[in-house]
Motif scaffolding. Structure first.
Motif, short mmCIF file in Angstrom:
data_model
loop_
_atom_site.label_atom_id
_atom_site.label_comp_id
_atom_site.label_asym_id
_atom_site.label_seq_id
_atom_site.Cartn_x
_atom_site.Cartn_y
_atom_site.Cartn_z
N ASP A 181 17.65 44.46 55.07
CA ASP A 181 16.53 44.09 55.93
C ASP A 181 15.26 44.93 55.73
OD1 ASP A 181 17.55 46.42 56.95
OD2 ASP A 181 17.68 45.72 59.02
N ASN A 198 9.72 44.89 56.64
CA ASN A 198 10.91 44.31 57.26
C ASN A 198 11.18 42.95 56.62
OD1 ASN A 198 13.01 44.09 59.36
ND2 ASN A 198 11.74 42.40 60.06
N THR A 202 15.90 37.41 58.05
CA THR A 202 16.72 36.34 57.45
C THR A 202 17.19 35.38 58.53
OG1 THR A 202 18.76 37.64 57.68
CG2 THR A 202 17.57 37.84 55.59
#
Length: 174
Positions: free
Chosen positions: A70, A137, A140
């Motif tokens: 991430d 960042n 998803t």
């Protein structure tokens, strides 16, 4: 007894939820100085612990890129000032089929531009005249799960196992 066994197996199977992970994924990386005929770095690293890209070039300086599930961290240090650079990461495949749905700057000066798609990220950092660190960042979302490859023997083994349990249960009844 049979119902408890079946319930236990179902709960154990349900508990095995996959987490989106890039670890072990190989991807393509390209660091291009805008307008330059060749890339400063062109590689196919594998996601793991520590930086995936680490390059020291006498003409350009130190470049470091670290990607995790991430976060994306880019570092440029100890370098001769260069023009705008574009960092490209393509072929980022999450283990559970998740796809990239967002890409935002957490720390560092604002890049000239960023882009993302289901399996790629790009960052265009304007003219660089001083070292910098950028942290992004990566968001998803669930994608289409990878297709399951059928195992013909698996079905036969399941049927044979269930049939054996049924026979044992009938014998126990008498």
């Amino acid at each position: 007894m049979f119902k408890k066994l079946l319930l236990g197996a179902a709960l154990a199977f349900a508990a095995q939820t996959a987490q989106a992970s890039l670890v072990g994924d190989s991807f393509s990386f390209n660091l291009q100085e805008d307008g330059a005929p060749t890339a400063l770095i062109n590689a196919m690293p594998t996601v793991g612990s520590g930086p995936e890209i680490f390059s020291v070039d006498i003409n350009s300086g130190l470049f470091l890129a670290d990607i995790s599930d991430d976060l994306l961290t880019l570092v440029m240090a100890e370098f001769v000032p260069i023009g705008a650079t574009t960092w490209s990461f393509t072929g980022l495949d999450y283990s559970d089929g998740s796809v990239i749905s967002g890409f935002t700057l957490l720390n560092g000066s604002s890049p000239v531009g960023t882009g993302f798609g289901s399996d790629f990220l790009t960052v265009n950092i304007g003219d660089i005249s001083a070292p910098g660190i950028w942290v992004f960042n990566i968001a998803t979302e669930p994608g289409t799960p990878p297709s399951v490859i059928p195992l013909p023997a698996g079905g036969a083994l399941l049927i044979a196992g269930l049939g054996s349990l049924i026979l044992l249960r009938r014998r126990a009844r008498g």
